[in-house]
Scaffold this motif. Structure first.
Motif, PDB file in Angstrom:
ATOM      1  N   ASN C  53      34.268 -35.463 -16.815  1.00 41.22           N
ATOM      2  CA  ASN C  53      34.039 -36.059 -15.497  1.00 41.22           C
ATOM      3  C   ASN C  53      34.861 -37.327 -15.294  1.00 41.22           C
ATOM      4  O   ASN C  53      35.418 -37.556 -14.219  1.00 41.22           O
ATOM      5  N   ALA C  54      34.907 -38.162 -16.334  1.00 34.89           N
ATOM      6  CA  ALA C  54      35.644 -39.424 -16.237  1.00 34.89           C
ATOM      7  C   ALA C  54      37.129 -39.161 -15.981  1.00 34.89           C
ATOM      8  O   ALA C  54      37.768 -39.829 -15.158  1.00 34.89           O
ATOM      9  N   HIS C  57      36.923 -36.597 -12.235  1.00 33.10           N
ATOM     10  CA  HIS C  57      36.402 -37.203 -11.004  1.00 33.10           C
ATOM     11  C   HIS C  57      36.659 -38.704 -10.962  1.00 33.10           C
ATOM     12  O   HIS C  57      36.921 -39.256  -9.899  1.00 33.10           O
ATOM     13  N   GLY C  58      36.535 -39.361 -12.112  1.00 33.67           N
ATOM     14  CA  GLY C  58      36.698 -40.816 -12.127  1.00 33.67           C
ATOM     15  C   GLY C  58      38.164 -41.185 -11.962  1.00 33.67           C
ATOM     16  O   GLY C  58      38.562 -41.755 -10.943  1.00 33.67           O
ATOM     17  N   ASP C  84      35.311 -45.146 -17.000  1.00 32.83           N
ATOM     18  CA  ASP C  84      36.571 -44.733 -16.376  1.00 32.83           C
ATOM     19  C   ASP C  84      36.971 -45.800 -15.367  1.00 32.83           C
ATOM     20  O   ASP C  84      36.235 -46.764 -15.137  1.00 32.83           O
ATOM     21  N   GLY C  88      33.387 -44.435  -9.025  1.00 34.59           N
ATOM     22  CA  GLY C  88      31.992 -44.150  -9.303  1.00 34.59           C
ATOM     23  C   GLY C  88      31.360 -43.249  -8.255  1.00 34.59           C
ATOM     24  O   GLY C  88      32.045 -42.717  -7.368  1.00 34.59           O
ATOM     25  N   PHE C  89      30.068 -43.075  -8.352  1.00 34.56           N
ATOM     26  CA  PHE C  89      29.358 -42.184  -7.448  1.00 34.56           C
ATOM     27  C   PHE C  89      27.892 -42.548  -7.508  1.00 34.56           C
ATOM     28  O   PHE C  89      27.479 -43.405  -8.293  1.00 34.56           O
ATOM     29  N   LEU C  94      23.282 -36.781  -5.935  1.00 34.89           N
ATOM     30  CA  LEU C  94      23.770 -35.526  -6.528  1.00 34.89           C
ATOM     31  C   LEU C  94      22.837 -34.377  -6.149  1.00 34.89           C
ATOM     32  O   LEU C  94      21.629 -34.477  -6.324  1.00 34.89           O
ATOM     33  N   SER C 107      30.141 -25.323  -9.381  1.00 36.25           N
ATOM     34  CA  SER C 107      30.212 -26.594 -10.121  1.00 36.25           C
ATOM     35  C   SER C 107      28.939 -27.387  -9.896  1.00 36.25           C
ATOM     36  O   SER C 107      28.014 -26.922  -9.225  1.00 36.25           O
ATOM     37  N   GLY C 108      28.884 -28.562 -10.488  1.00 35.21           N
ATOM     38  CA  GLY C 108      27.749 -29.445 -10.245  1.00 35.21           C
ATOM     39  C   GLY C 108      26.634 -29.326 -11.274  1.00 35.21           C
ATOM     40  O   GLY C 108      25.508 -29.754 -11.033  1.00 35.21           O
ATOM     41  N   ARG C 109      26.946 -28.793 -12.452  1.00 38.44           N
ATOM     42  CA  ARG C 109      25.896 -28.650 -13.478  1.00 38.44           C
ATOM     43  C   ARG C 109      26.065 -29.597 -14.667  1.00 38.44           C
ATOM     44  O   ARG C 109      25.203 -29.658 -15.543  1.00 38.44           O
ATOM     45  N   GLY C 110      27.190 -30.324 -14.728  1.00 38.78           N
ATOM     46  CA  GLY C 110      27.472 -31.137 -15.913  1.00 38.78           C
ATOM     47  C   GLY C 110      26.431 -32.226 -16.155  1.00 38.78           C
ATOM     48  O   GLY C 110      25.821 -32.299 -17.225  1.00 38.78           O
ATOM     49  N   ILE C 111      26.248 -33.062 -15.168  1.00 43.26           N
ATOM     50  CA  ILE C 111      25.325 -34.179 -15.347  1.00 43.26           C
ATOM     51  C   ILE C 111      23.896 -33.677 -15.523  1.00 43.26           C
ATOM     52  O   ILE C 111      23.132 -34.205 -16.337  1.00 43.26           O
TER      53      ILE C 111
HETATM   54  N1  LIG Z   1      32.986 -40.365 -13.573  1.00 38.72           N
HETATM   55  C1  LIG Z   1      32.791 -39.966 -12.314  1.00 38.72           C
HETATM   56  N2  LIG Z   1      33.386 -40.624 -11.302  1.00 38.72           N
HETATM   57  C2  LIG Z   1      33.201 -40.239 -10.014  1.00 38.72           C
HETATM   58  N3  LIG Z   1      32.420 -39.212  -9.660  1.00 38.72           N
HETATM   59  C3  LIG Z   1      31.795 -38.511 -10.621  1.00 38.72           C
HETATM   60  C4  LIG Z   1      31.941 -38.848 -11.991  1.00 38.72           C
HETATM   61  N4  LIG Z   1      31.201 -37.998 -12.713  1.00 38.72           N
HETATM   62  C5  LIG Z   1      30.617 -37.156 -11.826  1.00 38.72           C
HETATM   63  N5  LIG Z   1      30.976 -37.456 -10.568  1.00 38.72           N
HETATM   64  C6  LIG Z   1      30.523 -36.800  -9.341  1.00 38.72           C
HETATM   65  O1  LIG Z   1      29.324 -36.131  -9.616  1.00 38.72           O
HETATM   66  C7  LIG Z   1      29.470 -34.750  -9.321  1.00 38.72           C
HETATM   67  C8  LIG Z   1      28.649 -33.903 -10.259  1.00 38.72           C
HETATM   68  O2  LIG Z   1      29.189 -33.935 -11.569  1.00 38.72           O
HETATM   69  P1  LIG Z   1      28.780 -32.823 -12.603  1.00 38.72           P
HETATM   70  O3  LIG Z   1      27.317 -32.671 -12.554  1.00 38.72           O
HETATM   71  O4  LIG Z   1      29.380 -33.156 -13.895  1.00 38.72           O
HETATM   72  O5  LIG Z   1      29.398 -31.480 -12.031  1.00 38.72           O
HETATM   73  P2  LIG Z   1      30.930 -31.077 -11.753  1.00 38.72           P
HETATM   74  O6  LIG Z   1      31.782 -31.932 -12.607  1.00 38.72           O
HETATM   75  O7  LIG Z   1      30.959 -29.631 -12.095  1.00 38.72           O
HETATM   76  O8  LIG Z   1      31.134 -31.319 -10.270  1.00 38.72           O
HETATM   77  C9  LIG Z   1      30.951 -34.475  -9.373  1.00 38.72           C
HETATM   78  O9  LIG Z   1      31.330 -33.390  -8.588  1.00 38.72           O
HETATM   79  C10 LIG Z   1      31.522 -35.780  -8.850  1.00 38.72           C
HETATM   80  O10 LIG Z   1      31.485 -35.794  -7.444  1.00 38.72           O
END
Ligand SMILES: Nc1ncnc2c1ncn2[C@@H]1O[C@H](COP(=O)(O)OP(=O)(O)O)[C@@H](O)[C@H]1O
Ligand SMILES: Nc1ncnc2c1ncn2[C@@H]1O[C@H](COP(=O)(O)OP(=O)(O)O)[C@@H](O)[C@H]1O
Lengths: 115, 142, 142, 115
Positions: C53-54, C57-58, C84, C88-89, C94, C107-111
Motif C-alpha cells: 500500500n505504501a 497508494h502512498g 510513506d 495518507g487517507f 474505508l 480490491s479493498g481487502r488489504g487493510i
Molecule cells: N499508504 C497509503 N496511502 C494512501 N492511501 C492508502 C494507503 N494505504 C491504503 N490506502 C487507501 O486505502 C484503500 C484500501 O486499501 P487496502 O485495504 O489495502 O486495499 P487495496 O490496496 O486493495 O485498495 C486503498 O485503495 C487506498 O485508497
C-alpha cells in the motif's frame, strides 16, 4: 547456525572435530573452551579437524591463532586437519599457512605428533 | 531486476545478535543483484566484518547507538556503506597483519580481508556524527 | 535473544521489486523474536500488505520516494511501523469489503485482513511528511 | 517464488492448475492471463485448482474475484478446487466463500458444471 566441537582421542592425539561456523561470539567461545579444556588436563597434542567448518570470520581466524600460541606456550602442539577451500584460502591470504601445520590425512596428522 | 540502481537501507542497534540477520539480508540483496556464489560469499563476509567492527570498535556495544547500512547496487556493482556513531580510526595507522611481527596476533585481520576481497575501500570520519566505511564489489557484466 | 527490545529499521525505494525482500527480512526478524509458524505467516502478510500500500497508494510508485519500516519486538510483542511520503487517507472512510455491495470488488481487502490478524492497528498522518501505519502482534509468552 | 498456471481440459471443463504464490504483480497477471486466454476462446467452464497455491495476498484474492465476475458476465462459470487451509481461511474471513463454489474433489467439481 553456530558451531559444534566434539573431542575424541586417537593414539594419544586429541582431535577436536569442529562443525559449523566459527564466528565472533559463540563460535569462537566454543572453540576456545574445547581447546582450554584439553590444555587444563595437560593434553599437549591437539588436532583441529576443520572438515565441517562452513565459515570462519576474522575473529575465528584469530581464535585459531590464539589456540595455537597458548598451546605452544605450554610446550604443546596444535595442528590443523582437513581445511575446506574457503578456510584454506583465508589462511593463505593471511599468511597463516606459514604458521600452522596443516594435514589432509588424519592418520598422517596423528603420526606427525610422534616425531 | 533491470540495470537501474537499487537501494536498501538498514539500521540496527549495536549488538552482535544482529550480525546473522545482516548476513541474511545481505544474502538476499546479493541474489537480487544477480551475484554469483563467490561474490555472495565475499560480500557477505565483508559486510559482516565491517558491521562487527562498527558495533564493537565504533559504537563499543552501546545499545543506544545505531549502525546504518546502505546497499546500492545494479548489475555492474554492489556498493555498501556502513555508518557507526564512534570516533573512527586512521586506516594508514593499521598494522599489517601479514607482517611477521603480527602473524601471531589474535586480531587485526578484518579490514585486511575486506580490502583483499573488495574492489574499493574507503573510510570517512564525519565530525560529531561518526564514521562511514564504504566498499564496492564490481560485478562482471555476465 | 533475551526479553529486552530489539529494533531494526529498513528503507526501500517505491518499487514492488522489494516486496519479496521485505517479506524475507520480516521472516528473519519474526524468527529472531521467537514467533511460531502462524504468527510468522500473519506478520509477514501484514507487512507485505501495508508495504505494498505504501509503495502503491502512498508513494504512487515514485522511485524518488522511500518507504521506511521499523520493527520493534521482544518476546511479548512484534510491532511494525511503515512510513510513506504520500498524503495518507482516512481509515474511517474505508468501505467494508465484507458488505454485500462490495463483495465482488477486485480490491479493498488489504487493510481489512491486516486488522483481522493483528492486535492493534493505527494510522497517523504526519503533515508535510507522509503517513505512518503502525500495527502490533501480541506474542503469547510461551 | 512466483506462480505457474497450466491449463488442461477434462470432460469439457477447463482446469487451471495453479502453483506458487498469487501476489501483486507477476502472480496476479499470470492468473489473469490464463483465465482470459480461455475466455477469449469462449470457454465457459473454468475450474481453478488451488491445491498448490502456497500463498495468496489481497491482490490475489481480488484477482480471483475479477476472474469470477468477468466469467459470470460472459455467461460462464468459474469455480474453485482444493483450497489449502490458508486460502480457505482468507476466503472465509473475507466472506468470499459465500460467492465462490468450492470443491474438494475434482470429479465432483467437473460434474457440477453439467447441471
Ligand atoms: N499508504 C497509503 N496511502 C494512501 N492511501 C492508502 C494507503 N494505504 C491504503 N490506502 C487507501 O486505502 C484503500 C484500501 O486499501 P487496502 O485495504 O489495502 O486495499 P487495496 O490496496 O486493495 O485498495 C486503498 O485503495 C487506498 O485508497
Ligand atoms: N568502525 C570502527 N571504529 C573505530 N575503530 C575501528 C573501526 N573498525 C576498525 N577499527 C579499528 O581498526 C582495527 C582493525 O580492525 P580489523 O582489521 O577489523 O581487526 P579487529 O577487529 O580484529 O581488530 C580495530 O582493532 C580498531 O582499532
Amino acid at each position: 547456525m553456530s558451531i559444534k566441537a566434539n573431542t575424541r582421542k586417537v593414539e594419544g592425539v586429541n582431535i577436536i572435530d569442529l562443525s559449523g561456523r566459527i564466528t565472533i561470539g559463540e563460535g569462537t567461545v566454543i572453540l576456545r573452551d574445547a581447546v582450554r579444556a584439553l590444555q587444563q588436563k595437560n593434553e599437549r597434542h591437539i588436532l583441529l579437524n576443520l572438515a565441517e567448518v562452513s565459515y570462519i570470520d576474522s575473529s575465528g581466524i584469530g581464535e585459531l591463532v590464539s589456540s595455537f600460541t597458548t598451546s605452544r606456550n605450554q610446550g604443546g602442539k596444535l595442528r590443523l586437519l582437513h581445511l575446506t577451500k574457503k578456510v584454506h584460502d583465508l589462511l593463505s591470504i593471511t599468511k597463516l599457512l606459514t604458521v600452522f601445520e596443516v594435514f589432509d590425512d588424519e592418520a598422517k596428522a596423528i603420526q606427525s605428533f610422534r616425531s | 531486476m533491470e540495470s537501474k540502481e537499487s537501494r536498501v537501507e538498514l539500521r540496527i542497534l549495536s549488538s552482535l545478535e544482529y550480525t546473522d540477520l545482516v548476513e541474511n539480508i545481505t544474502g538476499n540483496l546479493t541474489l537480487l543483484a544477480g551475484c554469483n556464489t563467490d561474490q555472495i560469499y565475499f560480500i557477505q563476509m565483508a559486510v559482516r566484518e565491517i558491521v562487527t567492527n562498527a558495533i564493537q570498535h565504533g559504537n563499543r556495544f552501546d545499545i543506544n547507538k545505531a549502525v546504518s547500512i546502505l546497499y546500492e547496487f545494479d548489475r555492474g556493482r554492489f556498493e555498501v556503506h556502513v555508518w557507526d556513531q564512534g570516533d573512527g580510526f586512521d586506516l594508514s595507522h593499521l598494522p599489517d597483519p601479514c607482517d611477521p611481527a603480527n602473524l601471531l596476533k589474535s586480531s587485526g585481520r578484518g579490514i585486511f580481508l575486506v580490502r583483499s576481497f573488495m574492489d574499493d575501500f574507503s573510510l570517512i570520519r564525519i565530525p560529531w556524527r561518526g564514521t562511514e566505511v564504504r566498499f564496492v564489489k564490481k560485478l562482471a557484466a555476465s
